[in-house]
Design an enzyme around this catalytic site. Structure first.
Site, PDB file in Angstrom:
ATOM      1  N   CYS A  50       0.811  -1.213   0.000  1.00 30.68           N
ATOM      2  CA  CYS A  50       0.000   0.000   0.000  1.00 30.68           C
ATOM      3  C   CYS A  50       0.846   1.265   0.000  1.00 30.68           C
ATOM      4  O   CYS A  50       0.344   2.341  -0.321  1.00 30.68           O
ATOM      5  CB  CYS A  50      -0.948   0.010   1.200  1.00 30.68           C
ATOM      6  N   ASN A  51       2.123   1.151   0.358  1.00 32.69           N
ATOM      7  CA  ASN A  51       2.938   2.368   0.387  1.00 32.69           C
ATOM      8  C   ASN A  51       4.298   2.210  -0.291  1.00 32.69           C
ATOM      9  O   ASN A  51       5.204   2.995  -0.030  1.00 32.69           O
ATOM     10  CB  ASN A  51       3.132   2.863   1.830  1.00 32.69           C
ATOM     11  N   ARG A  52       4.433   1.220  -1.182  1.00 30.64           N
ATOM     12  CA  ARG A  52       5.663   1.112  -1.965  1.00 30.64           C
ATOM     13  C   ARG A  52       5.436   0.259  -3.201  1.00 30.64           C
ATOM     14  O   ARG A  52       4.606  -0.657  -3.199  1.00 30.64           O
ATOM     15  CB  ARG A  52       6.813   0.540  -1.146  1.00 30.64           C
ATOM     16  N   HIS A  99      18.916  -2.211   1.140  1.00 31.12           N
ATOM     17  CA  HIS A  99      17.569  -1.635   1.107  1.00 31.12           C
ATOM     18  C   HIS A  99      16.511  -2.696   1.403  1.00 31.12           C
ATOM     19  O   HIS A  99      15.630  -2.497   2.254  1.00 31.12           O
ATOM     20  CB  HIS A  99      17.293  -0.996  -0.255  1.00 31.12           C
ATOM     21  N   GLU A 114       6.922  -2.569  11.967  1.00 31.58           N
ATOM     22  CA  GLU A 114       5.751  -3.420  11.694  1.00 31.58           C
ATOM     23  C   GLU A 114       6.195  -4.683  10.965  1.00 31.58           C
ATOM     24  O   GLU A 114       7.123  -4.674  10.171  1.00 31.58           O
ATOM     25  CB  GLU A 114       4.703  -2.636  10.884  1.00 31.58           C
TER      26      GLU A 114
END
Length: 498
Positions: A50-52, A99, A114
């Site tokens: 949802c965010n990457r 990364h 999380e």
């Protein structure tokens, strides 16, 4: 190893861009297939949350790989390359490994620490394996990332530094109150039955809501989630939460009875309009052209970073301003948590009296001020150690086919000489022949032992890739034999699978 990752995340792009660039399941499949068909890439995997959105590939040319992967991301996301480029980041080789390991440990998450990202990495690997786009390098990389993430959670207190996005979102809805006290007795509506919605439903059940209603496009999946919720409560020895499933067509009716709504679907359009929310609360709704209340302005930063060496070089930067409607004031009658990307719930719903809306964008703003545990430094040390170990293992593995080819050649020489001896001394008995053969093999093994052990050690060190070339040249090894060993290792069906 020529590992390359090109991507964008909540750290590099505003939510509005991430929302437009989100990849549906079929788009991810097509992206992987097209990446493998592109000339610079021999392996590919996509990590889309949802965010990457990140595209990993094993490439033979760095600059060509960056250009090709960036173009493919733009094509499949539907965001033009010129618009997308300022928000992209690029990592190469060890920096790319660092990364992904940081991502797996939750260090790069919107909510630091999380653990849900581990499941998403596992899904990305499974898709690459299913489509046969993940080969030896990416299988090894993603499997190791999963192990590093698990190690970070088991050996440190990184879990204390953050929670799942669901838990953090519910805390934001509670607005400073204890989540369990806030949720107790409430009626919850969960829209969607995927991994995030399932996590939301389970979290709501643990916090003590009185009832959970699950709505999903496929009714069978909603029924299955309700069954899982009931079983989990029963196994935990607690009182089973009242849960049942409904059709998506019933959402409007359920909305009139809900106290809290969590939505996370794969829909490309809005699931809940502001007008529908207003109707459920008996409010009038008029679409606005400009924010009726003072808006909050968020600076959004992005940088396209090329990591062709150990240092990072900024290639492009852009600063955008995103206008976020201010929340309504007064008692909250309906709490909305939108965890979807692109969003499920109309942002205008936040302006309605008695509505509190928390979405990915507001979570990103809130998480910037969230405290970080001291354990984060320990996790960073784990990541650095694991990156070094992964690099050494990959470099050592690079020389293995050459060592195997050398020993195969030596075994052939021994076999040839024993056969020649048999022709010259045909009267040797079996015991004598066996003793001579064993002696010759021991001599060859002892001569090769020290060089092969040492060359593996040297090859595992930075800059040690040239030792394989030197070994092939010194012993005049057949390149086709070395390649055959590499192919056999690559095609091993058990490699990279847990």
């Amino acid at each position: 190893m020529s590992l390359l990752v090109v991507g964008l995340s909540h750290r590099s792009a505003p939510v509005s861009v991430l929302e437009r660039a989100s990849l549906a399941a079929d788009a991810q499949v097509k992206l992987l297939q097209d990446t493998l068909a592109a000339e610079p890439a021999t392996e590919a995997a996509v990590l889309a949350t949802c965010n990457r959105i990140e595209l990993y590939a094993d490439v033979d040319k760095f600059h060509a790989g960056v250009a090709e992967l960036s173009t493919l991301l733009a094509q499949h996301s539907g965001v033009g390359l010129d618009e997308l480029t300022p928000y992209l980041y690029v990592h190469y080789e060890d920096r790319a490994v660092h990364h992904l390991f940081s991502v797996a440990c939750g260090l790069d998450s919107m909510v630091v620490g999380e653990g849900q990202i581990l499941g998403q990495i596992k899904d990305a690997l499974a898709l690459g394996q299913e489509l046969h786009t993940a080969g030896r390098l990416l299988n090894d990389l993603f499997q190791q990332a999963l192990r590093v993430g698990k190690r970070a959670h088991s050996e440190t207190g990184i879990d204390r530094a953050g929670q799942s996005l669901v838990t953090f979102g519910l805390e934001q809805l509670a607005d400073g109150r204890d989540s369990a006290a806030w949720a107790k007795g409430k009626r919850a509506l969960v829209i969607g039955a995927g991994s995030m919605s399932s996590l939301a439903a389970a979290t709501l059940a643990r916090t003590g809501v009185a009832e959970i209603v699950v709505a999903n496009r496929t009714r069978a999946r909603a029924d299955r989630l309700v069954e899982i919720l009931s079983q989990a409560e029963s196994q935990a020895g607690g009182t089973s939460v009242a849960a049942h499933a409904v059709e998506m067509a019933s959402v409007s009716d359920e909305l009139t009875r809900a106290d809290v709504v969590v939505s996370c679907t794969g829909a490309t359009g809005l699931v809940l309009s502001a007008e529908a929310v207003a109707g459920a609360l008996g409010l009038d709704f008029a679409p606005h052209e400009a924010p009726a209340a003072p808006a909050v302005e968020l600076d959004q930063h992005a940088a396209w970073v090329e990591n062709g060496s150990a240092t990072a070089t900024a290639q492009a930067q852009a600063v955008r301003r995103v206008t976020v409607p201010a929340q309504s004031t007064g008692p909250v009658r309906l709490a909305l948590l939108d965890l979807a990307m692109p969003r499920d719930i109309d942002g205008d719903a936040a302006r309605l009296d008695g509505v509190r809306l928390v979405d990915i964008e507001s979570l990103a703003e809130a998480s910037a001020d969230a405290p970080m545990a001291a354990d984060v430094d320990q996790v960073r040390t784990i990541v650095a150690d694991e990156v070094a170990a992964f690099g050494a293992a990959q470099r050592a593995a690079h020389i293995t086919p050459t060592v195997v080819a050398l020993r195969t050649m030596a075994a052939g020489v021994v076999a040839g000489e024993i056969a020649r001896l048999d022709g010259r001394l045909p009267d040797l008995d079996e015991k004598q022949r066996a003793e001579i053969s064993q002696t010759v093999r021991r001599v060859v093994d002892k001569l090769l032992h020290a060089p092969t052990v040492r060359v593996k050690q040297l090859a595992s060190e930075p800059g040690g890739a040239g030792y394989a070339d030197a070994l092939r040249e010194l012993f005049d090894l057949d390149p086709q034999t070395v390649a055959a060993v590499s192919r056999a290792d690559l095609n091993d069906p058990n490699r990279g699978r847990s």
